[in-house]
Design a protein around this motif. Sequence first.
Motif, PDB file in Angstrom:
ATOM      1  N   GLY A  56       0.810  -1.208   0.000  1.00 57.25           N
ATOM      2  CA  GLY A  56       0.000   0.000   0.000  1.00 57.25           C
ATOM      3  C   GLY A  56       0.845   1.260   0.000  1.00 57.25           C
ATOM      4  O   GLY A  56       2.039   1.235  -0.308  1.00 57.25           O
ATOM      5  N   VAL A  75       0.177  -5.178   4.504  1.00 57.09           N
ATOM      6  CA  VAL A  75       1.352  -4.869   5.317  1.00 57.09           C
ATOM      7  C   VAL A  75       1.694  -6.128   6.098  1.00 57.09           C
ATOM      8  O   VAL A  75       1.013  -6.473   7.070  1.00 57.09           O
ATOM      9  CB  VAL A  75       1.089  -3.668   6.249  1.00 57.09           C
ATOM     10  N   TYR A 130       4.112   2.074   9.575  1.00 60.55           N
ATOM     11  CA  TYR A 130       4.093   1.965   8.122  1.00 60.55           C
ATOM     12  C   TYR A 130       2.806   2.608   7.604  1.00 60.55           C
ATOM     13  O   TYR A 130       1.716   2.335   8.103  1.00 60.55           O
ATOM     14  CB  TYR A 130       4.178   0.502   7.673  1.00 60.55           C
ATOM     15  N   ARG A 146      -0.602   3.549   5.950  1.00 63.11           N
ATOM     16  CA  ARG A 146      -1.756   2.793   5.455  1.00 63.11           C
ATOM     17  C   ARG A 146      -2.793   3.787   4.928  1.00 63.11           C
ATOM     18  O   ARG A 146      -3.343   4.576   5.692  1.00 63.11           O
ATOM     19  CB  ARG A 146      -2.348   1.924   6.563  1.00 63.11           C
ATOM     20  N   ARG A 147      -3.059   3.721   3.622  1.00 61.54           N
ATOM     21  CA  ARG A 147      -3.969   4.677   2.990  1.00 61.54           C
ATOM     22  C   ARG A 147      -4.838   3.946   1.970  1.00 61.54           C
ATOM     23  O   ARG A 147      -4.763   4.215   0.754  1.00 61.54           O
ATOM     24  CB  ARG A 147      -3.169   5.805   2.321  1.00 61.54           C
ATOM     25  N   LEU A 148      -5.643   3.031   2.432  1.00 61.36           N
ATOM     26  CA  LEU A 148      -6.379   2.160   1.527  1.00 61.36           C
ATOM     27  C   LEU A 148      -7.304   2.937   0.595  1.00 61.36           C
ATOM     28  O   LEU A 148      -7.370   2.640  -0.608  1.00 61.36           O
ATOM     29  CB  LEU A 148      -7.176   1.115   2.309  1.00 61.36           C
ATOM     30  N   ASP A 206      -5.281   4.426  -2.078  1.00 57.81           N
ATOM     31  CA  ASP A 206      -4.735   3.375  -2.938  1.00 57.81           C
ATOM     32  C   ASP A 206      -5.794   2.828  -3.891  1.00 57.81           C
ATOM     33  O   ASP A 206      -5.515   2.555  -5.068  1.00 57.81           O
ATOM     34  CB  ASP A 206      -4.159   2.238  -2.087  1.00 57.81           C
ATOM     35  N   ALA A 235      -7.088  -6.805  -0.551  1.00 55.17           N
ATOM     36  CA  ALA A 235      -6.602  -6.131   0.649  1.00 55.17           C
ATOM     37  C   ALA A 235      -6.982  -6.962   1.871  1.00 55.17           C
ATOM     38  O   ALA A 235      -7.913  -6.621   2.613  1.00 55.17           O
ATOM     39  CB  ALA A 235      -7.181  -4.729   0.744  1.00 55.17           C
TER      40      ALA A 235
END
Length: 276
Positions: free
Chosen positions: A29, A55, A69, A71-73, A76, A90
């Motif tokens: 991601g 991830v 880390y 996370r920007r679903l 994305d 996902a």
Amino acid sequence: MTHLVRGRQELAAARKVLPGSVGLVPTMGALHKGHLANIRQAKARCESVVVSIFVNPMQFERADDLERYPRRLADDLAVCEAEGVDVVWAPGVPDVYPNGPAQVWVTAGELADQLEGPNRPGHFDGVLTVVSKLFARVAPDRAFFGEKDYQQLTLVRRLVADLDTDVEIIGVPTVREADGLALSSRNVFLSTEERRQALVLITALRTGRDAAGNASAVLEAAGTVLAAAEGVDVHYLELRDPQLGRAPASGPARLLVAASVGATRLIDNLAVELTG
């Protein structure tokens, strides 16, 4: 329209109806232009494209590194939709590791103890284990990996060769900013000054490449640039053959560097032609 799936059964149903050859782009991601290059290569070479966004906890040594880390679903998914991706998988951790932490996993072998290995114990075992799981679930014809993570790409190729996995591995050239900095999800952690300091990595690699001599000349030229840099903690500068064995006397080779700029660890590499 891009189809978002989460669980294994959803993925199996979506995969069953995908037409033609299937390309897989594995990601964690936080998609950037480097990922887009992989997606576009997959679109050009396959009739259907699956992007995985996961991830993977197995490849993180430190819990805090895993937690921070990016996370920007939603972002994305918008990117994948714009690029015409057919399926985004996902999954959650239980979807990938339904029996809890893996008790049997892929060991990455001797190469995993070199270059990035000492700084990231167990990392490549985690990478190859999750890649094996992605291949088993998605059953792609081809999978696309960026050359920026060159050691990872090399180990995935070895995984496929050693385990007789019927997937063609495609390496995609590193995507860079206009000033040469290799795109990475970790670049967001660099301050303005650190961003400027980080440019010494590509400067050193290009200087070594342009030295156009034997291995010693290439390493000396690149090393001189790094030695003069401020705010950069160099972890290694190495010259290897394209499979990451010993550097040849002449012919194709790979120059690799890793360094910390502030609290952020960066890697980069370039192809080099040795003249002996």
